[in-house]
Design a protein around this motif. Structure first.
Motif, PDB file in Angstrom:
ATOM      1  N   HIS A  19      45.049  44.047  26.193  1.00  0.00           N
ATOM      2  CA  HIS A  19      45.277  42.576  26.230  1.00  0.00           C
ATOM      3  C   HIS A  19      45.264  42.122  27.481  1.00  0.00           C
ATOM      4  O   HIS A  19      46.081  41.201  27.852  1.00  0.00           O
ATOM      5  CB  HIS A  19      46.667  42.304  25.483  1.00  0.00           C
ATOM      6  N   ILE A  20      44.365  42.259  28.430  1.00  0.00           N
ATOM      7  CA  ILE A  20      44.220  42.246  29.914  1.00  0.00           C
ATOM      8  C   ILE A  20      43.233  41.075  29.711  1.00  0.00           C
ATOM      9  O   ILE A  20      41.855  41.081  29.338  1.00  0.00           O
ATOM     10  CB  ILE A  20      43.885  43.308  30.655  1.00  0.00           C
ATOM     11  N   SER A  21      43.427  39.683  30.523  1.00  0.00           N
ATOM     12  CA  SER A  21      42.519  38.780  30.580  1.00  0.00           C
ATOM     13  C   SER A  21      41.387  39.076  31.449  1.00  0.00           C
ATOM     14  O   SER A  21      41.611  39.721  32.466  1.00  0.00           O
ATOM     15  CB  SER A  21      43.464  37.506  31.096  1.00  0.00           C
ATOM     16  N   ILE A  22      40.281  38.658  31.162  1.00  0.00           N
ATOM     17  CA  ILE A  22      39.077  38.967  31.801  1.00  0.00           C
ATOM     18  C   ILE A  22      39.030  38.206  33.187  1.00  0.00           C
ATOM     19  O   ILE A  22      38.351  38.740  34.270  1.00  0.00           O
ATOM     20  CB  ILE A  22      37.849  38.750  30.975  1.00  0.00           C
ATOM     21  N   GLU A  23      39.954  37.000  33.209  1.00  0.00           N
ATOM     22  CA  GLU A  23      40.208  36.190  34.353  1.00  0.00           C
ATOM     23  C   GLU A  23      40.543  37.149  35.403  1.00  0.00           C
ATOM     24  O   GLU A  23      39.787  36.950  36.717  1.00  0.00           O
ATOM     25  CB  GLU A  23      41.032  35.130  34.151  1.00  0.00           C
ATOM     26  N   TRP A  24      41.409  38.119  35.229  1.00  0.00           N
ATOM     27  CA  TRP A  24      41.732  38.769  36.521  1.00  0.00           C
ATOM     28  C   TRP A  24      40.949  40.213  36.188  1.00  0.00           C
ATOM     29  O   TRP A  24      40.797  40.786  37.207  1.00  0.00           O
ATOM     30  CB  TRP A  24      43.304  39.244  36.093  1.00  0.00           C
ATOM     31  N   GLY A  25      40.633  40.626  35.027  1.00  0.00           N
ATOM     32  CA  GLY A  25      40.050  41.856  35.081  1.00  0.00           C
ATOM     33  C   GLY A  25      38.525  41.822  35.805  1.00  0.00           C
ATOM     34  O   GLY A  25      38.037  42.942  36.113  1.00  0.00           O
ATOM     35  N   SER A  26      37.934  40.376  35.659  1.00  0.00           N
ATOM     36  CA  SER A  26      36.736  40.405  36.189  1.00  0.00           C
ATOM     37  C   SER A  26      36.734  40.958  37.870  1.00  0.00           C
ATOM     38  O   SER A  26      35.834  41.470  38.702  1.00  0.00           O
ATOM     39  CB  SER A  26      36.086  39.233  36.177  1.00  0.00           C
ATOM     40  N   ILE A  27      37.879  40.712  38.449  1.00  0.00           N
ATOM     41  CA  ILE A  27      38.033  41.064  40.099  1.00  0.00           C
ATOM     42  C   ILE A  27      37.989  42.685  40.078  1.00  0.00           C
ATOM     43  O   ILE A  27      37.398  42.963  40.906  1.00  0.00           O
ATOM     44  CB  ILE A  27      39.324  40.556  40.512  1.00  0.00           C
ATOM     45  N   VAL A  28      38.603  43.283  39.191  1.00  0.00           N
ATOM     46  CA  VAL A  28      38.519  44.835  39.211  1.00  0.00           C
ATOM     47  C   VAL A  28      36.994  45.255  38.945  1.00  0.00           C
ATOM     48  O   VAL A  28      36.499  46.077  39.677  1.00  0.00           O
ATOM     49  CB  VAL A  28      39.387  45.387  38.016  1.00  0.00           C
ATOM     50  N   LEU A  29      36.354  44.483  37.896  1.00  0.00           N
ATOM     51  CA  LEU A  29      34.752  44.925  37.693  1.00  0.00           C
ATOM     52  C   LEU A  29      34.130  44.657  39.098  1.00  0.00           C
ATOM     53  O   LEU A  29      33.169  45.365  39.272  1.00  0.00           O
ATOM     54  CB  LEU A  29      34.483  43.926  36.314  1.00  0.00           C
ATOM     55  N   MET A  30      34.347  43.537  39.722  1.00  0.00           N
ATOM     56  CA  MET A  30      33.695  43.240  40.775  1.00  0.00           C
ATOM     57  C   MET A  30      33.728  44.199  41.861  1.00  0.00           C
ATOM     58  O   MET A  30      32.942  44.586  42.490  1.00  0.00           O
ATOM     59  CB  MET A  30      33.901  41.758  41.150  1.00  0.00           C
ATOM     60  N   SER A  31      35.232  44.464  41.987  1.00  0.00           N
ATOM     61  CA  SER A  31      35.427  45.246  43.047  1.00  0.00           C
ATOM     62  C   SER A  31      34.616  46.718  43.151  1.00  0.00           C
ATOM     63  O   SER A  31      34.438  47.440  44.080  1.00  0.00           O
ATOM     64  CB  SER A  31      36.928  45.643  43.341  1.00  0.00           C
TER      65      SER A  31
END
Length: 575
Positions: free
Chosen positions: A433-445
């Motif tokens: 239940h992690i929001s993709i709004e924050w999870g996308s930063i991890v994916l970009m990194s």
């Protein structure tokens, strides 16, 4: 523990064993290239359908070979472009004013944007052949590799030690001699590390480059990227696991057979006055230097190379001879300014007409707000990547034992296509239940942070050993050592890493702000997801607006921040 034979052990082998190994390996490589390359010359005419990807794992070696061949062809074109473009931009003041901003713009255009614009032209260039789609795929990979390499080479030419430049002028070396004997060698370490990073970046976008949409029809080229896409659509985790294992093996083989020998070879280009540093090792490089065939070929080619060198030296003027008088330079500057004003005026008129007749000002404000959100993610990523990876990169660059242990690891992590593990990350985000709004930063990194690390390693390795030894002798420790030696020494390389990491993060936002696993899609609010959704439905006005807005953000960020840091590096922080 030594895994491979040392050069001394190789020299004790019976005469000709190393030569037999090289001949056999070369023949096998040529046979593989010929076998794999024939797949690009099959007949194809739109709207014909390309055969679908077969998820049988036994096809993975062939698919991986097709993707790897595309990667190396793109790398060859990227290297040629880098040497020509970077050289011209660093040598001509008026060319630099056009070429560097243009490079900023080109870096900001997403890979999907290049594909959308160029694929039809490539198909028309090779009618009746699949080679058109192959060329479009290679061009897309090229656009994901070349900008990082070009920025690195350009910056290296601008920060060549002053005493070396003065020496080439004193000895009246021609422009060709200066290029081959000073400029390329001095840029080699940074260029090689950025080439490795760019090659890894190419893997990141190989899936997008192998799944092409043109003429309202989707075409999928055989490759490891398209295999992963097919496995994701089928929600087949075992097949996805086989693909990840295959790409891992490919990365290890490419490292051992290509990058590792180049790292050992490039070590001779380090600016050193001390011999106190250990050198990297490669079993293949040892084999090549032990064999007789490479030395024999070099002796055969030496007369031709020397003749070509004398010819090109005669055609280029010695450095220090003025090519233009000041008045002519001023006239050219005024003419260039006038041309730029006319071009900028024409672009502004076209933009205003485009906005008023198609998307409207409301959509422009929407994309600007989305761009702000993506910009915040990119900025946070850069700060975290700098804090985490710069010290690690410096430690690897300074410590030969640590470098020998960790360089293969970081090269593997950087080369591994991060978007191949996006499906697992998507499942994790859903279940945790992690929001993709924050999870996308991890994916970009996962795709962008390595630019900071690799350039930090290259910057640390470019600091001469005698300066490091002097810092130890005078007792520099802790923050004082960072402030007086490390930061000035790696600053130029770090700026290059920051520029390319920023551009890579913007580009990666398209695939990290909207992720899919089977029928489940997670979408973050941002400009990347806006472009991806517009591309999926073929909305050309929104695609154009999204790409244009992303280019505006990247170029503006580069002009306001990175270009000023480049200027600081040229004026203050270089040898």
């Amino acid at each position: 523990m030594q895994t491979f034979p040392s050069p001394e052990a190789l020299r004790r082998l019976p005469a000709g064993v190393a030569d037999v190994a090289i001949v056999f390996g070369t023949l096998v490589l040529l046979a593989l290239i010929a076998q794999v390359g024939t797949g690009a010359f099959v007949r194809f005419q739109p709207p014909a359908v390309v055969p679908q990807i077969d998820l049988d794992p036994r096809n993975l070696p062939y698919y991986a070979a097709r993707s790897t061949l595309r990667m190396f062809i793109a790398l060859g074109f990227s290297t040629a472009f880098t040497l020509v473009y970077g050289y011209i931009a660093s040598k001509s003041r008026w060319a630099e004013r056009i070429m560097i901003p243009l490079l900023d713009i080109l870096q900001s255009v997403p890979v999907l944007g290049f594909l959308s614009i160029t694929v039809t032209g490539f198909i028309a260039l090779f009618p009746g052949s699949l080679l058109g789609l192959e060329a479009a795929s290679i061009f897309a990979i090229f656009t994901s590799q070349v900008w990082n390499m070009t920025f690195s080479f350009y910056q290296s030419l601008r920060t060549i030690p002053q005493e070396l430049s003065e020496a080439t002028t004193l000895y009246r070396l021609s422009a060709w001699q200066r290029f081959t004997q000073l400029e390329v060698p001095s840029a080699m370490v940074g260029l090689l590390w950025n080439a490795m990073m760019s090659f890894g970046g190419g893997w990141f976008f190989v899936a997008a480059s192998e799944a092409i949409s043109v003429l309202n029809q989707d075409y999928t080229l055989p490759g490891i990227g398209s295999y992963v896409e097919a496995a994701i659509r089928a929600e087949d985790l075992p097949k996805l696991g086989w693909a990840l294992l295959t790409i891992a093996l490919v990365i290890v083989l490419v490292d051992q057979l290509f990058w590792r020998p180049l790292i050992v070879w490039s070590d001779k280009f380090r600016l050193e006055q001390s011999a106190g540093m250990s050198v990297p090792e490669s079993w293949l490089y040892d084999l090549l230097t032990t064999a007789r065939i490479p030395r024999l070929l070099n002796s055969w080619l030496t007369p031709t190379r020397e003749l070509l060198d004398r010819l090109l030296s005669a055609l280029t003027r010695p450095q220090g001879v003025p090519l233009r008088d000041p008045e002519r330079q001023q006239r050219q500057d005024r003419l260039l300014t006038q041309i730029l004003l006319v071009v900028i005026g024409a672009i502004l008129v076209w933009i205003l007409n485009f906005i008023t007749t198609t998307v409207g000002w409301g959509e422009v404000l929407l994309t600007f707000g989305l761009g702000i959100l993506t910009l915040l993610r990119v900025a946070l990523l850069l700060v975290l990547a700098t804090v985490v990876w710069t010290p690690i990169g410096v430690a690897i660059g300074f410590n030969p034992q640590l470098a020998r242990l960790l360089q293969p690891v970081v090269q593997f992590l950087a080369a591994f296509p991060a978007n191949f593990i996006f499906p697992f990350a998507t499942l994790f985000f859903i279940r945790a239940h992690i929001s993709i709004e924050w999870g996308s930063i991890v994916l970009m990194s996962l795709g962008a942070q390595w630019y900071i690390l690799f350039n930090s390693i290259a910057g640390a390795q470019s600091i001469p050993t005698d300066l490091r030894e002097m810092a130890v002798d005078v007792g520099l420790r802790g923050w004082q050592r960072w402030r007086q030696l490390i930061i000035p020494g790696i600053f130029s390389a770090w700026v290059t890493g920051g520029v390319t990491a920023s551009g890579g993060a913007w580009n990666a936002s398209i695939v990290s702000e909207i992720v899919t696993w089977g029928s489940t899609t997670l979408t973050a609010t941002g400009l990347g997801s806006y472009i991806a959704e517009a591309t999926a439905v073929g909305d050309w006005p929104r695609i154009t607006l999204g790409i244009g807005m992303m280019s505006l953000f990247v170029v503006g960020f580069n002009r306001l921040l990175w270009r000023r840091l480049y200027q600081l590096a040229e004026e203050k922080y270089h040898l």
